[in-house]
Motif scaffolding. Structure first.
Motif, PDB file in Angstrom:
ATOM      1  N   GLU A 109       0.763  -1.249   0.355  1.00 51.38           N
ATOM      2  CA  GLU A 109      -0.473   0.235   0.073  1.00 51.38           C
ATOM      3  C   GLU A 109       0.913   0.804   0.063  1.00 51.38           C
ATOM      4  O   GLU A 109       0.690   2.327   0.873  1.00 51.38           O
ATOM      5  CB  GLU A 109      -1.018   0.120   1.582  1.00 51.38           C
ATOM      6  N   ARG A 128       3.981   6.922   2.914  1.00 47.84           N
ATOM      7  CA  ARG A 128       3.245   5.454   3.459  1.00 47.84           C
ATOM      8  C   ARG A 128       3.434   4.191   2.765  1.00 47.84           C
ATOM      9  O   ARG A 128       3.201   3.765   1.714  1.00 47.84           O
ATOM     10  CB  ARG A 128       1.773   5.980   3.615  1.00 47.84           C
ATOM     11  N   ARG A 131       4.817  -2.209   7.518  1.00 51.15           N
ATOM     12  CA  ARG A 131       6.001  -2.967   7.845  1.00 51.15           C
ATOM     13  C   ARG A 131       5.326  -4.343   8.395  1.00 51.15           C
ATOM     14  O   ARG A 131       4.513  -4.365   9.126  1.00 51.15           O
ATOM     15  CB  ARG A 131       6.587  -2.052   8.239  1.00 51.15           C
ATOM     16  N   LEU A 133       4.530  -6.742  11.802  1.00 52.60           N
ATOM     17  CA  LEU A 133       4.603  -6.676  12.689  1.00 52.60           C
ATOM     18  C   LEU A 133       5.459  -7.067  13.612  1.00 52.60           C
ATOM     19  O   LEU A 133       5.717  -6.476  14.704  1.00 52.60           O
ATOM     20  CB  LEU A 133       3.582  -7.356  13.182  1.00 52.60           C
ATOM     21  N   HIS A 457     -10.346 -10.089   8.218  1.00 53.57           N
ATOM     22  CA  HIS A 457      -9.446 -10.217   7.638  1.00 53.57           C
ATOM     23  C   HIS A 457     -10.030 -12.416   6.912  1.00 53.57           C
ATOM     24  O   HIS A 457     -10.592 -12.852   7.167  1.00 53.57           O
ATOM     25  CB  HIS A 457      -8.009 -10.701   8.723  1.00 53.57           C
ATOM     26  N   SER A 463      -4.589 -11.589   0.451  1.00 49.68           N
ATOM     27  CA  SER A 463      -4.638 -10.663   1.329  1.00 49.68           C
ATOM     28  C   SER A 463      -4.031 -11.072   2.593  1.00 49.68           C
ATOM     29  O   SER A 463      -4.587 -10.186   4.049  1.00 49.68           O
ATOM     30  CB  SER A 463      -6.155  -9.527   1.240  1.00 49.68           C
ATOM     31  N   ARG A 466      -2.288  -8.871   4.937  1.00 47.34           N
ATOM     32  CA  ARG A 466      -2.749  -8.104   5.666  1.00 47.34           C
ATOM     33  C   ARG A 466      -2.641  -8.465   6.868  1.00 47.34           C
ATOM     34  O   ARG A 466      -2.878  -6.847   7.734  1.00 47.34           O
ATOM     35  CB  ARG A 466      -4.116  -7.895   4.822  1.00 47.34           C
ATOM     36  N   LEU A 469       0.702  -6.888   8.988  1.00 52.88           N
ATOM     37  CA  LEU A 469       1.486  -6.021   8.934  1.00 52.88           C
ATOM     38  C   LEU A 469       0.146  -4.918   9.385  1.00 52.88           C
ATOM     39  O   LEU A 469      -0.670  -5.105   9.847  1.00 52.88           O
ATOM     40  CB  LEU A 469       1.162  -5.521   7.520  1.00 52.88           C
ATOM     41  N   THR A 470       1.066  -3.160   9.215  1.00 57.75           N
ATOM     42  CA  THR A 470       0.516  -2.109  10.033  1.00 57.75           C
ATOM     43  C   THR A 470       1.262  -1.017   9.438  1.00 57.75           C
ATOM     44  O   THR A 470       2.867  -1.672   8.821  1.00 57.75           O
ATOM     45  CB  THR A 470       1.017  -2.427  11.821  1.00 57.75           C
ATOM     46  N   PRO A 471       0.897  -0.204   9.432  1.00 58.52           N
ATOM     47  CA  PRO A 471       1.128   0.878   8.121  1.00 58.52           C
ATOM     48  C   PRO A 471       2.017   1.953   9.402  1.00 58.52           C
ATOM     49  O   PRO A 471       2.141   2.392  10.445  1.00 58.52           O
ATOM     50  CB  PRO A 471       0.008   1.946   8.247  1.00 58.52           C
ATOM     51  N   VAL A 472       3.048   2.734   8.627  1.00 59.53           N
ATOM     52  CA  VAL A 472       3.625   3.388   8.485  1.00 59.53           C
ATOM     53  C   VAL A 472       3.744   4.724   7.972  1.00 59.53           C
ATOM     54  O   VAL A 472       3.674   4.467   6.854  1.00 59.53           O
ATOM     55  CB  VAL A 472       5.420   3.035   9.273  1.00 59.53           C
ATOM     56  N   ALA A 473       4.300   6.208   8.928  1.00 61.91           N
ATOM     57  CA  ALA A 473       3.947   7.113   7.472  1.00 61.91           C
ATOM     58  C   ALA A 473       4.973   7.726   8.274  1.00 61.91           C
ATOM     59  O   ALA A 473       5.443   8.337   8.999  1.00 61.91           O
ATOM     60  CB  ALA A 473       2.594   8.053   8.700  1.00 61.91           C
ATOM     61  N   TRP A 474       5.923   8.456   6.690  1.00 58.58           N
ATOM     62  CA  TRP A 474       7.075   9.068   7.549  1.00 58.58           C
ATOM     63  C   TRP A 474       6.751  10.442   6.685  1.00 58.58           C
ATOM     64  O   TRP A 474       5.872  10.696   5.829  1.00 58.58           O
ATOM     65  CB  TRP A 474       8.502   8.487   6.505  1.00 58.58           C
TER      66      TRP A 474
ATOM     67  N   GLY B 426       3.328   5.077  15.067  1.00 56.47           N
ATOM     68  CA  GLY B 426       2.922   5.023  13.598  1.00 56.47           C
ATOM     69  C   GLY B 426       2.728   5.954  12.838  1.00 56.47           C
ATOM     70  O   GLY B 426       3.011   5.782  11.409  1.00 56.47           O
ATOM     71  N   ARG B 427       3.415   7.294  12.712  1.00 58.85           N
ATOM     72  CA  ARG B 427       3.758   8.075  12.335  1.00 58.85           C
ATOM     73  C   ARG B 427       5.278   8.508  12.734  1.00 58.85           C
ATOM     74  O   ARG B 427       5.116   9.341  13.900  1.00 58.85           O
ATOM     75  CB  ARG B 427       3.269   8.919  11.437  1.00 58.85           C
ATOM     76  N   LEU B 428       6.996   8.685  11.392  1.00 59.47           N
ATOM     77  CA  LEU B 428       7.694   9.425  12.039  1.00 59.47           C
ATOM     78  C   LEU B 428       8.046  10.756  11.601  1.00 59.47           C
ATOM     79  O   LEU B 428       7.469  10.718  10.145  1.00 59.47           O
ATOM     80  CB  LEU B 428       8.558   8.761  11.335  1.00 59.47           C
ATOM     81  N   GLY B 442      -2.048   9.403   2.392  1.00 65.22           N
ATOM     82  CA  GLY B 442      -0.769   8.898   3.231  1.00 65.22           C
ATOM     83  C   GLY B 442      -0.826   9.201   4.136  1.00 65.22           C
ATOM     84  O   GLY B 442       0.622   8.603   5.110  1.00 65.22           O
ATOM     85  N   HIS B 444      -0.946   8.107   8.100  1.00 67.87           N
ATOM     86  CA  HIS B 444      -1.554   6.841   9.081  1.00 67.87           C
ATOM     87  C   HIS B 444      -1.735   7.638  10.845  1.00 67.87           C
ATOM     88  O   HIS B 444      -0.694   8.338  10.521  1.00 67.87           O
ATOM     89  CB  HIS B 444      -0.696   5.914   9.203  1.00 67.87           C
ATOM     90  N   SER B 455      -3.610  -2.200  16.062  1.00 69.42           N
ATOM     91  CA  SER B 455      -2.405  -1.552  15.277  1.00 69.42           C
ATOM     92  C   SER B 455      -2.268  -1.842  13.772  1.00 69.42           C
ATOM     93  O   SER B 455      -1.375  -1.153  13.916  1.00 69.42           O
ATOM     94  CB  SER B 455      -1.220  -2.378  16.038  1.00 69.42           C
ATOM     95  N   VAL B 456      -3.276  -2.473  13.717  1.00 67.88           N
ATOM     96  CA  VAL B 456      -3.114  -2.752  12.142  1.00 67.88           C
ATOM     97  C   VAL B 456      -4.003  -1.433  10.752  1.00 67.88           C
ATOM     98  O   VAL B 456      -3.684  -2.392   9.975  1.00 67.88           O
ATOM     99  CB  VAL B 456      -2.779  -4.316  11.519  1.00 67.88           C
ATOM    100  N   ARG B 466     -11.013   0.815   5.601  1.00 68.39           N
ATOM    101  CA  ARG B 466     -10.842  -0.553   5.720  1.00 68.39           C
ATOM    102  C   ARG B 466     -11.230  -0.595   6.909  1.00 68.39           C
ATOM    103  O   ARG B 466     -11.709  -2.548   6.880  1.00 68.39           O
ATOM    104  CB  ARG B 466      -9.514  -1.136   5.294  1.00 68.39           C
TER     105      ARG B 466
END
Lengths: 505, 505
Positions: A109, A128, A131, A133, A457, A463, A466, A469-474, B426-428, B442, B444, B455-456, B466
């Protein structure tokens, strides 16, 4: 029982198992060691290409040991060599399938939004993706000693995601579990992969410790409603709760329309033949076994089913416990005053024969809780309905199920019926049988409680990854910090959403 | 308290609230009625285009009542008109954003696999997409009376998904909650939408009944760790457990590198000014408030912060309970022997003034459980670190958080630091502050426990939708049964995966 070898850190020049002079670890210590070794494996930092190659290496190794594994599984599960051989192929296919899923890359994603100070609130640069878990626990099933066991769907999808896996072996096939772990370790080591990323622990105590271990981040489970519920409750009660993806019991209701058994439809004989094959397949020991079939009154399906089952082969069930529960459950059902016995195969020592019972929609609704209990093994319950109203009332009494099937005549309008069943089941099958779960991007193997503990799920299909996995936003990150999948210019060519627009190379 | 009007079924020609002669419903009856009316609203059968138009109609209505709503919210929350006006805009933007997300269609994960009998197991035709779960419960937050309340992110994303919503109003702004529900009902009715799909209930008892109602399929929550945990436990203990998406407490750690406060970096003054603005913003009542800041010893940030906070305006907090908890929490922290008071604004009746305390990494690690408790309000804790080892030890003590921020010098290598923080948050955020959560594909807004219970998933950004969806697979279905998004030829032009290949018009 010793788990020491299964941690993957035993010296390689020693035989892996069966040495009496080994020091047995306590369950808690075995889990502690397994989780630590798995967590230290570095799998989460590997590239998708590396993990893909390791999955393929494991798949190849499993297939290259096919005969040995099938023989071992046959001894422990009493399933036929044909079935087990097919399951080895399925398992290898699943491993390769998830290698393909991570290679394709959509599952990440990956998303990039460029900054826009004119918005409210202002938008910084956001990148985003998902990544892994962390270490996950997987509880192996009894009824698929390969495909839902040590190297089954849960393990394959979690490993593909980058999550090290600690498998809790099913006690129904302990030797197979150890041997296939060993084969996977050898394959990983030969391919330059982290053997420590796959761990095996055994025994109920170890299972309980695994669900409660602070470093375990999620759990996959395939098994009974009772066992799954107990573990789900443990996972939810942790100081820091974790997701518990349990696939539990399922009745897989089937509706046969009046038109289906008319001249316009496939007819009672064809439907009965299909049903007989599906609910008795491999001793009816499938989570997708059709255990509840709604048939029009006077459909002729009962007689046709008796004829079709005449030569059904009995099957030794997976474990003595399953066999005893089947005996008890089928006798209790057949002896009820509101149930008629339609067919009972000749019982013999050690083997289970097919059982068909029937009841009315009124009785089904009245004793809903009894009839909704899954009887694992070769039994199906026919529910005779007189009219649409009776059918509707009975269907309203259903719980969540992995599948629901409709047998209908070609061209018949079954939209209303499908709309009723859609909230009940994860997969809707038309003029087919629910057993045989294809491996595909479009597959869904899930459903509401009690089919699963996590209805949003799936445990089969692309899927399934899924779950791990958990999202990360930079936000405004320096380029050096970003995963390659989020780098400018998309050097790895993954499908990405850029400023809202989905792009793929 | 009466909830009767909030069900959306009261006669339209009567004033909606405040009539003393109304019959008050018990909490259980109010929830029962709300869930039934929501469930009967037909929202799940609406098209994406319809739901999109209804979301936009609600957004327009909210903005057209801006002045009235801001005034009402100001009375109940003590937040400034500027902040509340911005939040009205944000809320309308969120509603329109989710209209855009469902219009785009990727969220459906539409997938088609053609049959292939040569595979093992054979693949039938499979068509899969996500469908709405059903009625969901949403617990409104105190600190965002618009954007995370009745028409906030949870409601907007669930409604967009096709899930009717029963909101449990936050007691901090009851009149606003009722009025905005009324405005949404009027907008829905005028747009031809199902007003019943949005329901409001009030009071703790109603909240408990909502989480336990058999027809409620999932719950969203924004609030305290204690309250969220209690409701999570209730959701998990149901006979049929449901997902509970709770966004709870978060410390939002910030790391300032030595280089950041050197001549090469932004410098102590700039960082202190940014921090002062971020942790005191709107009384520090943000889930993303930076509550924990790791600073190099002798960085000069403490002095710079004192200077920057000299003229910080005090703020009346949202509720008396929050104000009392902030007073208690900040005094307890400041009075600890291992804590130094860096700054405390002048306290006055009814208003909270900023507080800055500091400690060492050793003390932080030793009293980890105390220091990890969120103090909601304008307080931040500086943790002075002597070297990389001390910092690493302190960071290893962190729990899950919505965000983690790094202040660094341009060009400085912070990849190792980012890798340590990635599993925490979750966000850096890089050289920025975590408050101000952009609405974006994008984005999170999530993290490990105790930041969230799930956390997912995320509660902000496109994929928040979702949470309210579950897959269905149709196997060999007649064309008439299929949703238009899965029809041959893709008449609605949604992004689809066909035989493994992602295609979009």
């Amino acid at each position: 029982m010793t788990n020491r070898d299964a941690t993957g850190i035993a010296p390689r020049d020693e035989p892996a198992f069966g040495r009496d002079d080994r020091v047995a670890l306590s369950a808690a210590a075995a889990v502690e060691l397994a989780v630590r070794v798995a967590g230290a494996s570095g799998l989460g930092r590997s590239s998708r290409a590396e993990r893909g190659s390791w999955l393929v290496a494991i798949a190849d190794a499993v297939e290259s040991h096919r005969d040995e594994l099938v023989a071992l599984a046959g001894e422990e599960t009493h399933l036929s060599a044909a079935r087990l051989g097919g399951e080895v192929t399925r398992t290898a296919t699943q491993l390769r399938f998830f290698a393909g899923v991570i290679d394709e890359g959509s599952y990440l994603e990956a998303t990039i939004d460029s900054p826009d100070a004119s918005l409210l609130p202002p938008r910084p640069e956001l990148r985003r993706m998902l990544r892994p878990l962390g270490v996950v626990g997987v509880f192996a099933a009894s009824n698929f000693p390969f495909a839902f066991s040590v190297l089954g769907n849960d393990t394959a999808s979690a490993f593909a995601a980058g999550c090290p896996v600690v498998v809790k072996a099913h006690p129904g096939h302990p030797r197979l579990s150890r041997r296939i772990t060993e084969i996977a370790h050898e394959a990983l080591a030969a391919a330059g992969g982290p053997a420590g990323a796959l761990q095996l622990v055994e025994g109920m105590e170890a299972g309980l410790a695994l669900v409660q271990h602070p470093r375990v981040t999620a759990v996959g489970f395939t098994g009974s409603t009772r066992g799954g519920r107990a573990l789900f409750d443990l996972a939810a009660a942790r100081p820091e709760p974790i997701p518990f993806y349990g696939e539990l019991g399922s009745l897989n209701p089937v509706v046969v329309t009046p038109a289906a058994v008319s001249d316009a439809g496939p007819g009672a004989e064809a439907i009965a033949a299909g049903l007989a094959g599906s609910f008795t397949r491999d001793g009816g020991q499938y989570c997708t076994k059709p255990g509840l079939v709604f048939v029009p009154e006077g459909s002729g399906i009962e007689d046709a089913l008796v004829a079709a089952l005449g030569d059904a082969a009995p099957q030794r069930l997976l474990t003595d416990g399953i066999a005893a529960a089947f005996d008890r459950g089928s006798v209790e059902l057949a002896e009820r005053a509101d149930v008629e016995l339609v067919f009972a195969g000749a019982r013999a020592a050690d083997v289970a024969a097919p059982v068909v019972v029937s009841t009315s929609t009124e009785a089904f609704v009245a004793a809903r809780e009894t009839f909704l209990e899954e009887c694992f093994g070769p039994l199906t319950l026919l529910v005779r309905y007189a009219d649409d109203a009776g059918l509707a009332e009975a269907l309203a009494a259903l719980e969540g199920s992995l599948t629901a099937s409709i047998h209908h005549a070609p061209g018949e309008d079954v939209t209303a019926l499908a709309a009723v069943l859609e909230p009940v089941a994860g997969r809707l099958v038309f003029n087919g049988w629910p057993t045989g779960v294809a491996i595909a991007w479009g597959q869904h193997h899930g459903g509401g409680w009690p089919a699963t503990t996590a209805s949003v799920h799936t445990s089969v299909g692309a899927s399934a990854i899924r779950r791990w996995l958990t999202p990360v936003a930079w936000q405004d990150a320096p380029a050096a910090v970003l995963p390659a999948e989020l780098a400018d210019g998309n050097p790895l060519g993954v499908p990405r959403r850029e400023d809202g627009v989905l792009r793929h190379p």
